[in-house]
Design an enzyme around this catalytic site. Structure first.
Site, short mmCIF file in Angstrom:
data_model
loop_
_atom_site.label_atom_id
_atom_site.label_comp_id
_atom_site.label_asym_id
_atom_site.label_seq_id
_atom_site.Cartn_x
_atom_site.Cartn_y
_atom_site.Cartn_z
N CYS A 590 0.93 -1.13 0.48
CA CYS A 590 -0.25 -0.18 0.02
C CYS A 590 1.09 1.43 -0.18
CB CYS A 590 -1.10 0.05 1.12
SG CYS A 590 -1.42 1.26 2.06
N CYS A 705 -0.71 25.84 17.26
CA CYS A 705 -0.93 25.11 18.45
C CYS A 705 -1.19 24.09 18.53
CB CYS A 705 -2.68 26.08 18.39
SG CYS A 705 -2.91 27.91 18.54
#
Length: 792
Positions: A590, A705
């Site tokens: 994958c 943040c």
């Protein structure tokens, strides 16, 4: 579309006519989808082997002809041009290009959201690709810069510029004139700081244009005229021109007898070389010849004794005497240098016996390494005669082999394209050179490669010596026409030096060994595989040596815990109540899983000090039934099993799969020592406290943040007992943040004093690294430790 007639007949004979419109609509939608997914190389009309420079030139051509400013009658011009821009933005970037080559646009979803904006038509016409058409100016990439500039003592004069800078465009014609005048004297380069911002950042470039002379890294501040810039460069040349006189001639010529002489002879009525031209010749031929000058007006007896009048003369080694001069019919530095190179001895032409002896000695780790030039015609690249002088201090021998005479030896080395250089190393291995055929670049490669335990591999090495070996091998399968491959090679070589003989490093040129690469399912370039005890581990990280070294370490000593059907239930489903498990369910084939793997390893190392947090993975190709039992239907699937004994879990649904985003996600689910504060409790808890507080003012929508949040959690953990830690969401507590003058997020403040005033704004901490914040706070606090908490 090859069978469209068959499809059409089948549809007409098997589908009722009432459904024909629906089928037609479906086919139209399918065609639209196909056009939307048009190959990026087709969009730019370049082959998959195109260099970055070729891609840039192709894009410029399309940008000028297909720009919406010029296609005002086409309502789809904007949409079409965005496709062109997106194709260029991806293919010019090494990492994005590799992901696109491997996985198509699907592989770009999480890494690239660009190609949504473009410049005006005039920018592409007048400002884009400033030096693409100038052969004397070398446009430097990151790998070029590291190997050819920083990796040598060659004299480089480099223009760091931005295509958006008007001063850069004003300087461009002058820089071209400088490059032509100093061609062969000083290496003239250019770095586009918009495309190669990493180089500019590492070199401390803060304004454009910046002209720097290397290796001293001296910045030019003078007048930006051709003469001033050329004079500055020539003043930094270490080559010397010897002023000859009757009193010094015999002594000087004896001292400098290790090389032939080029002597410029001048008198008032004759044709004379300028001082600058003499210096240029000395620089071009430094180490190959001695350069001197005689003023015949002042030293007529010397000129008479040599039987010379005016002009330039060449003397063979030890033959600076009357009757031995060979006149050079030019006063142009480049022409003189070329003619002199033709008079100098060529590199040694090796015969079969010599070549076999060299290889045997090197296999037995005897003798010096050799850089050998393989040709199939009479070599006329006289500039390459400089190579022996450039590598002599590194004890590298130089030779040439004519493959017309040693065809068997050349065939055994798989030499399909000539001319080519090979470096034969101690231990018996060899490495191909794929760069520019200039003396300085070949020499730089030889000096860089000679100490690297890296060798070219071929069919005879597979599988026994590499794949089935007990020794670990790191192998780079590549194609020379692939720009990301050429940028990876110097980094791969650098990584090999980090390990010495512990790990074997090899390269496979898939243009030469196409069958070998096909047998090992190599579908894109570069494909880099670490074979550890016959198990292949695909490398999908950044193309930097330190990342490859880290990958090897992580493979040999896996930081991620491996889960199997035998331990999954006990470790995860029956975990202790104070444990958290974070599991990546993946499949090796994958593409997104391969991209996630290095980030997942970094995440595991980040939580190494958290004994109760386990970062793990399940190979769903190997343990398919386990993944099916857990309801895993797509890859990668990332789950967090929280603090409890239940089988509950949380899936990671974040868009970004980088380590910082994953780190923040895990921390969201850890017990926190950070107190949530608001207007109703800020003053009573913080301002009335006898203990210092450190506060993180943030906004929930702020990406920085979220990345900083784990750092602040670590600060709270490490400062537990010294200060209290709190956080304020300024989106919810707007008035509180406004009252304390918070204008940027995140903002960290330290409130120290006892009996604090309501109006005290605290000490702002501008750093965002946990360790540095902890050290800063400790330096500011002298309070006794408060009672510690027995928490997670």
């Amino acid at each position: 579309m090859e069978n469209k007639n068959e499809i059409s007949n089948f549809v007409k004979t098997t589908i009722p006519w009432q459904s024909w419109l629906m089928v037609s609509f479906f086919c139209l939608q399918l065609l639209t989808f196909s056009l939307a997914d048009q190959d990026f190389y087709e969009i730019l009309n370049v082959p998959r082997s195109a260099s970055t420079k070729e891609i840039r030139k192709a894009f410029k051509k399309l940008a000028v002809s297909e720009h919406p400013d010029k296609k005002t009658d086409d309502p789809k011009a904007h949409e079409k041009f965005l496709k062109i821009t997106r194709a260029y933005e991806v293919l010019k970037d090494d990492q994005l290009r590799k992901k696109y080559d491997l996985h198509g646009e699907e592989g770009l979803k999480e890494d690239f959201q660009g190609g949504q904006h473009y410049e005006s038509w005039s920018f592409y016409q007048e400002e884009f690709g400033i030096y693409d058409e100038d052969p004397e100016i070398i446009t430097l990439s990151l790998s070029d810069f590291e190997q050819s500039v920083e990796g040598t003592q060659d004299l480089w004069f480099i223009n760091f510029y931005s295509p958006h800078c008007s001063h850069c465009h004003h300087l461009a014609p002058t820089w071209r004139e400088v490059a032509r005048e100093l061609d062969g004297v000083v290496r003239i380069g250019a770095v586009n700081c918009q495309d190669d911002w990493q180089i500019c950042r590492m070199q401390g470039i803060r304004s454009y244009p910046s002209l720097l002379l290397y290796p001293s890294k001296e910045k030019y501040y003078g007048e930006r005229s051709r003469n001033a810039i050329v004079d500055f460069a020539l003043s930094k040349i270490h080559a010397k021109v010897v002023k000859l006189s009757p009193s010094t001639f015999k002594q000087t010529s004896a001292e400098e007898s290790s090389a032939p002489w080029v002597i410029s002879v001048c008198h008032t009525d004759g044709d004379c070389m300028s001082t600058n031209s003499e210096m240029k010749v000395a620089a071009m031929l430094e180490g190959l010849v001695n350069v001197g000058s005689i003023n015949c007006d002042k030293y007529s007896t010397l000129c008479i004794s040599l039987d010379v009048t005016d002009g330039v003369y060449f003397y063979n080694l030890g033959e600076v005497q009357k009757g031995k001069a060979m006149r050079i019919n030019s006063l142009t530095a480049s022409e003189i240098a070329y003619e002199v190179l033709g008079m100098l001895p060529d590199v040694e032409l090796l015969n079969e016996k010599q070549f076999e002896k060299i290889r045997k000695q090197l296999k037995d780790k005897e003798g010096n390494p050799w850089i050998v030039h393989f040709v199939d015609s009479d070599d006329r690249n006289l500039e390459l005669r400089k190579i022996p002088r450039l590598v002599e201090h590194d004890n590298i021998q130089v030779g040439r082999i004519d493959c017309r005479q040693l065809r068997t030896q050349c065939n055994n080395l798989h030499l399909v394209k000539l001319p080519v250089f090979l470096l034969f190393k101690s231990g018996g291995g060899h490495e191909f050179y794929y760069g520019r055929l200039t003396a300085h670049d070949v020499a730089a490669f030889a000096k860089d490669s000679v100490t690297a335990p890296l060798r070219a591999l071929g069919p005879k090495d597979f599988p026994d010596r590499v794949v089935d070996s007990k020794d670990p091998w790191f192998v780079d399968f590549f194609a020379p026409w692939c720009p990301p491959c050429m940028r990876l090679l110097p980094e791969f070589r650098k990584a090999s030096k980090s390990y010495g003989q512990k790990i074997f490093f090899g390269t496979v040129d898939c243009t030469i060994h196409s069958n070998l690469c096909r047998d090992y399912n190599i579908r894109s370039y570069p494909t880099t595989i670490f074979y550890n005890e016959s198990v292949p581990h695909h490398y999908d990280g950044n193309h930097f040596a330190q990342d490859m070294v880290e990958f090897i370490e992580d493979t040999l000593h896996p930081p991620v815990e491996q889960l199997t059907p035998a331990n999954f239930e006990k470790n995860v489903l029956q975990r202790a109540s104070n444990e958290i498990w974070v599991v990546d369910f993946f499949a090796p084939w994958c593409g997104p899983c391969q991209q996630l793997a290095p980030e997942w390893r970094k995440l595991s190392k980040m939580f190494k000090s958290h004994e109760n947090v386990h970062i793990a993975e399940v190979n769903c190709k190997k343990y398919r039934r386990l993944c099916q039992d857990q309801g895993v239907n797509s890859y990668p699937t990332m789950r967090l099993y929280p603090l409890s004994r239940s089988n509950s879990y949380m899936n990671y649904n974040g868009w970004h799969r980088d380590v910082d985003s994953l780190h923040a996600w895990v921390f969201e689910n850890l017990p926190s020592k950070v107190t949530r504060l608001g207007y109703n409790n800020f003053y009573t808890k913080v301002m009335d406290s006898q203990t210092p507080w450190i506060i993180d003012f943030y906004a929930s929508w702020c990406g920085h943040c979220q990345i900083f949040k784990p750092q602040f959690e670590m600060v709270a953990e490490k400062l537990d007992g010294i200060v209290h830690a709190g956080k304020v969401d300024c989106e919810e507590e707007f008035e509180l943040c406004q009252e304390y003058g918070i204008s940027a997020y995140p903002t960290v403040r330290l409130f120290l004093r006892k009996n604090k005033s309501k109006h005290e704004h605290g000490i702002e901490i501008e750093i965002q690294d946990a360790e540095e914040i902890v050290n800063f706070v400790k330096s500011k606090t002298r309070s006794k430790r408060i009672a510690s908490h027995d928490e997670f």
